[in-house]
Design a protein around this motif. Structure first.
Motif, mmCIF file in Angstrom:
data_model
loop_
_atom_site.group_PDB
_atom_site.id
_atom_site.type_symbol
_atom_site.label_atom_id
_atom_site.label_comp_id
_atom_site.label_asym_id
_atom_site.label_seq_id
_atom_site.Cartn_x
_atom_site.Cartn_y
_atom_site.Cartn_z
ATOM 1 N N ALA A 89 -14.559 58.206 0.451
ATOM 2 C CA ALA A 89 -14.351 57.579 -0.860
ATOM 3 C C ALA A 89 -15.399 58.042 -1.854
ATOM 4 C CB ALA A 89 -14.385 56.055 -0.704
ATOM 5 N N ILE A 90 -16.672 58.114 -1.413
ATOM 6 C CA ILE A 90 -17.733 58.571 -2.317
ATOM 7 C C ILE A 90 -17.508 60.011 -2.724
ATOM 8 C CG2 ILE A 90 -20.203 59.034 -2.484
ATOM 9 C CD1 ILE A 90 -20.664 56.662 -0.612
ATOM 10 N N THR A 138 -14.602 60.274 -5.115
ATOM 11 C CA THR A 138 -14.938 59.720 -6.439
ATOM 12 C C THR A 138 -15.766 60.702 -7.249
ATOM 13 O OG1 THR A 138 -14.866 57.473 -5.546
ATOM 14 C CG2 THR A 138 -16.058 57.815 -7.620
ATOM 15 N N LEU A 197 -14.618 62.566 -10.704
ATOM 16 C CA LEU A 197 -15.387 62.399 -11.928
ATOM 17 C C LEU A 197 -15.886 63.727 -12.456
ATOM 18 C CD1 LEU A 197 -17.480 59.201 -11.094
ATOM 19 C CD2 LEU A 197 -15.550 59.384 -12.706
#
Length: 620
Positions: free
Chosen positions: A18-19, A22, A26
């Motif tokens: 998930a990190i 993300t 971004l």
């Protein structure tokens, strides 16, 4: 123990993914903002949030941002506990991962290309996303392949085979050494095979071509002659080892001052000395004659080995022993030679028995023959005497008679007053005919040299199973205190049991303190495998299902050397066990190594010509 217990790998993998996702999303939104703005895929809330994140320095460098995303992606792959993949190879997984890394980190090059900003951003998003996905797929495959057992690339588990071996060179007064190379835990290491007490016997086993002579016998022969030991060498394939012994004798002349070199063979008598194998001084008692007779008759009739003690086996042995002892006593042993014995036994019954019974010490040996003659049991008498005459007739040849009736040397080879080196040559093409004579030579030497207050002596017999020399068994068991080093080489236990009984063969196998074994199989491989203790090894096992992979490690006792291992040894590769000494102990006695042979620098040369008063042409 199970790897999956105690730590939340699934949570770590999902959080890291998930990190990474993300940060990856971004960074695309930040560095390709003009594209999203043109397509009207922006919103004020998102822009404000992106401005706040940019103040942390995350987007100061494109490379740093991508590295952070890649780090968490790698952590995802490591923490993943998926099913072990057995269908793919590590090479394929690394290719996928490498392509992903190239696309992921090389995609910034599209910014250097001239063109519209929209097209450049589209190509960058495409290449970077493809690289990220390939790194994810490839990394997970690499992790799964690391969990999979690698039986396809190492079907015999050689990387984890082997056991600790002695890597120090340990010396003693009579020690012999061989250097080897072995494998332990996938690494090549060097070892020393330390025969610190070779007087306890050295047995070499291996099928034809396994390297017994080249890697074991020849190096040991060189070291023994380097020390100046007296030597008896039985060279079955004359003159391969005899020529080497002659070259070593000349090379170490300073160690053999006063020592004579002799050679006996029945193929090229121009290079052979003459030696009476039944020299009267070697026959001190009637039992010596019986022992010589038994050696000859059992070598001539190998089926008799399993029938010792029966009437038709013992009768010809006693008859031959009576003839030997009669000639030993007649005229001070002037005619005590094997050719004279053979000719004496060709005499008619009445003359032969009359002559033999005149010697009181042999009368009891021939009494059954005399009784059969007096009772006119000629059919039984014919069978008794013919069973001795017929086999002995095979030994009658001019070359044999010529060599066995000479006295160029005696067989006290390790006599300090007259030390000798004797090479006895065999002939594979005349194996059956020469085996009794060769066996008798070896038996006599083994008996006469096993005496106290003598020089160190080496009894080396190549292809020992081609002869029947039972005195060597006694030498193995008792000669250590007399500084005798017996070295015997055989091909297989089954071959040994053709010439010797099962009990005699087992005795030789069990009393040998040091043994080497090359490629072999069958009963021999089982016997060798049982002489090695079992070793404790950690064995991993992999349990997989659709969602998880568990690895458990269990300690197991396994055979250090299996029969299958022995059957697959290469030439020059040997396993074995060495014996230590009360003064010099060995903690690691077992070995499994490829012998490293060091070639000695010797001058080439054949065995010397022997000049006899009798012209060899007259033998024809």
């Amino acid at each position: 123990m199970t790897r999956s217990a105690g730590f939340p790998f699934d949570r770590v993998a999902m959080l890291s993914l998930a990190i990474s996702l993300t940060i990856f999303g971004l960074h695309l939104y930040y560095f390709c903002y003009p594209l999203f703005n043109e397509w009207d895929w922006t919103c004020r809330i998102g822009d404000n949030l992106l401005m706040q994140i940019s103040k942390t320095g995350l987007f100061n460098s494109l490379l740093e941002c991508k590295l952070i995303a890649a780090f968490f992606l790698g952590l995802t792959c490591i923490a993943n506990r998926g099913q072990a993949d057995r269908r793919r190879t590590l090479r394929q997984a690394l290719k996928v991962t490498g392509m992903g890394i190239a696309l992921y980190f090389g995609s910034f090059l599209v910014f250097a290309r001239l063109g519209s900003l929209t097209a450049t951003s589209c190509w960058y998003i495409l290449f970077t996303t493809a690289g990220w996905l390939l790194m994810l797929v490839g990394g997970i495959r690499v992790k799964r392949l690391m969990l999979s057992p690698r039986t396809s690339t190492d079907p015999y588990n050689k990387a984890h085979s082997g056991f600790p071996q002695e890597e120090r060179q340990i010396t003693s007064e009579y020690s012999l050494h061989l250097q080897g190379q072995y494998q332990l835990e996938g690494r090549q290491r060097y070892s020393w095979i330390n025969l610190v007490n070779p007087r306890r016997g050295i047995l070499v086993i291996g099928s034809p071509g396994s390297g017994k002579s080249r890697f074991i016998i020849e190096p040991l022969l060189r070291q023994c002659m380097e020390r100046g030991h007296t030597l008896f060498l039985y060279d079955f394939k004359y003159d391969s080892l005899s020529r080497l012994a002659w070259q070593l004798f000349n090379h170490y002349r300073d160690r053999y001052l006063g020592t004579a070199f002799y050679s006996i063979n029945f193929t090229d008598i121009s290079r052979s000395h003459r030696c009476n194998v039944l020299e009267p001084s070697t026959l001190r008692q009637v039992s010596d004659a019986i022992g010589a007779s038994r050696t000859i008759m059992l070598s001539l009739n190998r089926t008799w080995v399993q029938q010792e003690g029966k009437f038709f086996v013992e009768s010809p042995i006693n008859l031959l022993a009576a003839a030997i002892w009669y000639l030993r006593q007649y005229d001070e042993g002037k005619y005590c030679t094997l050719p004279h014995v053979i000719e004496l036994l060709q005499a008619p019954y009445n003359k032969l028995l009359t002559v033999l019974r005149s010697q009181p010490e042999v009368r009891t040996l021939i009494q059954p023959f005399i009784d059969a003659y007096q009772n006119k049991s000629f059919e039984m008498l014919d069978g008794q005497i013919a069973s001795a005459r017929i086999p002995l007739a095979r030994l009658a040849s001019p070359e044999v008679y010529y060599i066995l009736t000479g006295n160029d040397l005696n067989m006290y080879l390790n006599d300090p007053a007259a030390p000798k080196i004797l090479c006895l040559g065999g002939d594979p093409t005349r194996r059956e005919a020469l085996a009794p004579i060769l066996s008798l030579y070896i038996d006599q030497v083994g008996k006469l040299c096993n005496a106290p207050d003598r020089r160190p002596f080496v009894l080396l017999c190549d292809e020992f199973a081609t002869v029947r020399a039972t005195n060597v068994l006694t030498t193995f068991a008792t000669a250590r205190s007399n500084n005798v080093i017996p070295i015997l080489a055989v091909q297989d236990i089954s071959q040994l049991r053709i010439q010797y009984s099962r009990d005699e063969s087992d005795l030789l196998l069990n009393i040998s303190g040091n043994f080497f074994c090359g490629q072999t199989g069958g009963e021999t491989a089982k016997w060798v495998s049982e002489r090695f203790p079992k070793i404790l090894k950690d064995r991993p096992s992999v349990s997989t299902n659709s969602a998880d992979t568990a690895i458990s490690v269990t300690p197991q006792w396994e055979e250090a050397v299996t029969p299958a291992t022995l059957a697959m040894l290469s030439s020059g590769e040997f396993v074995g066990v060495t014996a230590d000494d009360p003064d010099v102990g060995l903690e690691l006695k077992g070995f499994h190594a490829r012998i490293i042979r060091k070639e000695p620098e010797l001058k080439a040369g054949r065995l010397p010509l022997i000049h006899h008063p009798l012209d060899t042409a007259q033998l024809k």
